[in-house]
Design a protein around this motif. Sequence first.
Motif, mmCIF file in Angstrom:
data_model
loop_
_atom_site.group_PDB
_atom_site.id
_atom_site.type_symbol
_atom_site.label_atom_id
_atom_site.label_comp_id
_atom_site.label_asym_id
_atom_site.label_seq_id
_atom_site.Cartn_x
_atom_site.Cartn_y
_atom_site.Cartn_z
ATOM 1 N N GLU A 16 0.845 -1.196 0.000
ATOM 2 C CA GLU A 16 0.000 0.000 0.000
ATOM 3 C C GLU A 16 0.879 1.245 0.000
ATOM 4 N N LYS A 17 0.451 2.228 -0.745
ATOM 5 C CA LYS A 17 1.188 3.487 -0.792
ATOM 6 C C LYS A 17 0.821 4.306 0.448
ATOM 7 N N ASN A 18 1.549 4.090 1.510
ATOM 8 C CA ASN A 18 1.244 4.742 2.777
ATOM 9 C C ASN A 18 2.461 5.386 3.424
ATOM 10 N N ILE A 19 3.543 5.582 2.645
ATOM 11 C CA ILE A 19 4.759 6.200 3.162
ATOM 12 C C ILE A 19 4.870 7.602 2.582
ATOM 13 N N THR A 20 4.937 8.592 3.444
ATOM 14 C CA THR A 20 5.032 9.991 3.009
ATOM 15 C C THR A 20 6.477 10.325 2.670
ATOM 16 N N ILE A 21 6.677 10.946 1.502
ATOM 17 C CA ILE A 21 8.022 11.287 1.042
ATOM 18 C C ILE A 21 8.421 12.638 1.617
ATOM 19 N N PRO A 22 9.563 12.714 2.305
ATOM 20 C CA PRO A 22 10.036 14.010 2.812
ATOM 21 C C PRO A 22 10.664 14.840 1.693
ATOM 22 N N ASP A 23 10.957 16.086 2.005
ATOM 23 C CA ASP A 23 11.703 16.955 1.096
ATOM 24 C C ASP A 23 13.177 16.777 1.420
ATOM 25 N N PHE A 24 13.915 16.119 0.510
ATOM 26 C CA PHE A 24 15.311 15.804 0.760
ATOM 27 C C PHE A 24 16.263 16.892 0.279
ATOM 28 N N THR A 25 15.790 17.974 -0.297
ATOM 29 C CA THR A 25 16.664 19.009 -0.842
ATOM 30 C C THR A 25 17.550 19.583 0.257
ATOM 31 N N GLY A 26 18.867 19.524 0.047
ATOM 32 C CA GLY A 26 19.821 20.033 1.012
ATOM 33 C C GLY A 26 20.146 19.070 2.133
ATOM 34 N N VAL A 27 19.461 17.909 2.190
ATOM 35 C CA VAL A 27 19.696 16.909 3.235
ATOM 36 C C VAL A 27 20.903 16.053 2.845
ATOM 37 N N SER A 28 21.627 15.587 3.825
ATOM 38 C CA SER A 28 22.805 14.772 3.537
ATOM 39 C C SER A 28 22.405 13.407 2.980
ATOM 40 N N LYS A 29 23.294 12.821 2.232
ATOM 41 C CA LYS A 29 23.043 11.507 1.632
ATOM 42 C C LYS A 29 22.867 10.443 2.713
ATOM 43 N N GLU A 30 23.581 10.563 3.849
ATOM 44 C CA GLU A 30 23.474 9.577 4.922
ATOM 45 C C GLU A 30 22.057 9.518 5.485
ATOM 46 N N THR A 89 14.991 2.172 6.366
ATOM 47 C CA THR A 89 13.905 1.975 7.329
ATOM 48 C C THR A 89 12.595 1.654 6.625
ATOM 49 N N ASN A 90 12.332 2.323 5.516
ATOM 50 C CA ASN A 90 11.055 2.150 4.813
ATOM 51 C C ASN A 90 11.147 1.191 3.628
ATOM 52 N N GLU A 91 12.321 0.552 3.458
ATOM 53 C CA GLU A 91 12.532 -0.447 2.398
ATOM 54 C C GLU A 91 12.203 0.134 1.027
ATOM 55 N N ILE A 92 12.785 1.294 0.745
ATOM 56 C CA ILE A 92 12.615 1.943 -0.551
ATOM 57 C C ILE A 92 13.840 1.645 -1.403
ATOM 58 N N GLU A 93 13.600 1.304 -2.674
ATOM 59 C CA GLU A 93 14.702 1.045 -3.604
ATOM 60 C C GLU A 93 15.226 2.408 -4.100
ATOM 61 N N MET A 94 16.233 2.930 -3.400
ATOM 62 C CA MET A 94 16.746 4.267 -3.693
ATOM 63 C C MET A 94 17.957 4.184 -4.618
ATOM 64 N N THR A 95 17.939 5.037 -5.660
ATOM 65 C CA THR A 95 19.058 5.146 -6.594
ATOM 66 C C THR A 95 19.693 6.508 -6.428
ATOM 67 N N TYR A 96 21.025 6.526 -6.408
ATOM 68 C CA TYR A 96 21.749 7.773 -6.179
ATOM 69 C C TYR A 96 22.527 8.145 -7.440
ATOM 70 N N ASN A 121 25.321 16.516 -0.273
ATOM 71 C CA ASN A 121 23.916 16.816 0.005
ATOM 72 C C ASN A 121 23.073 16.643 -1.248
ATOM 73 N N ILE A 122 21.747 16.568 -1.041
ATOM 74 C CA ILE A 122 20.824 16.262 -2.124
ATOM 75 C C ILE A 122 20.505 17.529 -2.914
ATOM 76 N N ILE A 123 20.593 17.389 -4.233
ATOM 77 C CA ILE A 123 20.232 18.498 -5.129
ATOM 78 C C ILE A 123 18.753 18.420 -5.500
ATOM 79 N N SER A 124 18.287 17.230 -5.886
ATOM 80 C CA SER A 124 16.895 17.050 -6.311
ATOM 81 C C SER A 124 16.470 15.616 -6.079
ATOM 82 N N GLN A 125 15.169 15.342 -6.226
ATOM 83 C CA GLN A 125 14.621 14.006 -6.043
ATOM 84 C C GLN A 125 13.576 13.741 -7.110
#
Length: 522
Positions: A267-281, A289-296, A308-312
Amino acid sequence: MSDFLSKFNKDKYDDLVNEKEDKEIKDRKVNDKKAENQEEKVPQQKHEEQASAVEKGETVHKHEPVPASSSFSSRSNRRQDAEEEVEIDLDYRRKKKRRMWLLISGAVLACILIFFIYYMLVHVKVENFVDQPVTDVRAWAEENNVEIELEQEYSMEHDTNHVISQSVPEGDKIKKGKTLQLTSSLGADPEEVIPLVDFSEMSQEEAQIWIEENKAENLQIVTEYSDDIEAGSFIEFTIKDSNIDESEYKRKDSAAVYYSRGEEVFEKNITIPDFTGVSKEEVEKWAETNEIEMTYEEADSDSVEEGNIISQSETADEKIAKRDEMEVVVSAGKAVVVPNFGELNAEEAAMNYPDLHVTVKHAFHADVAYGKLISQSVEADTKLTNKDEKNVTVTYSQGRPYLHDFRGQTEGDLPRLFYEEYQSKGADINYIVKYVDSQEVKGTVVEMGVFNEFVPMTYTVEVRISNNDSAPPDPPAFDEGPEDIYPEPGVEEDGGQEGFEPELDTGESPDSMEEDFEGDEK
């Protein structure tokens, strides 16, 4: 009075008495019968006296007063006492006999009842324990004060710790304190070899039925999600001990057969934060934690700090499901743009880009004019960040190779001169050696086939070296024998590539050139 007495004699008196007694007996019977039919209509007092007399077995006497004188009455009484009659009641005997039988029957029934109650108190009815758990039988036995004696054996028909048979049949009674013998199941024999089937040809339901029929309790069915295999389809069969072959599989061996649960849908029940300017760690921790298949992906940025994150790829505050894919762009810091070194000369390339490690080389080229760029190792306009190697090699042209005059040089200098002047700069210029007699010191270059002119990129020149034995040799630089310094007369040494004697590009053979040189000397 005398008339009465004259007429009264013994016979008449007896007849009179008998007549009265007969009449009284008859009247009593009639009255008794009426008393029975009319439920004791006679006076209660008379009835109780008669009943009491009858029950006691006493004789009922009937005395009727006779009108006479006192002397006559006295004689009459004495006579009645002498001739008293006894009457027996037949109903009393029947009642007494009936009462006796009733008493005997009651005593027998009481004995039977007492025995029955005693029997019920010291005995218990046995139930049907077959296929029942042994724990249930033990609970029953403890409740009813019955001992249990248990034997065990392997069985395919009965489950483990369930009763196979019992010594007392169902419905029979067992005395409390006695022992009830039971045989329970140990389950199927774990040492038995089970011929395995091809689970890839079976559905999950069929495999489960096969496991239950063969009591293969250590063979588990495992279902797992699969993006490639249809739900309910076979994935693989494994035996925990890899040294056990499938043909040797026993019931005790642990194994598993895997079936697909199909693709897992979340179910799509995970809210996406705003990662702009947040560190990669921080992004990595959230994705784990949320078992998301993240590509960098990495990109340079003049405004976002490195790491730090430029865009998502997904907008902030939107919903995403577990194991969905998402991409973020991580800043690699400020980048250096590689210039087009073709617009620069060699000096400018080496001096104008301190952020790059520029290595300038020079090489001969048949088609590129002198001073022009031949190549650069990193393409122009490429952005290099701190994670990239900033080494750039640029090569400028020296035009076509120009063969210098090496006459007067020693034979020992020729390998260095040809490498530094030509071969290191991309021109495949080689030489061959001919030894000639000359007045020059032995080992001196006295003649070249071609010199002081442009030659092709691949060229071999003939070099003639003096072999004058009469000329005084130079003193050796170190203590070596003469054989090591001076070759024997007439021996040719290759001054170019070992074992390589290419043709001259002049179109003339070495022999003809030698003849020309000899003619000039003459």
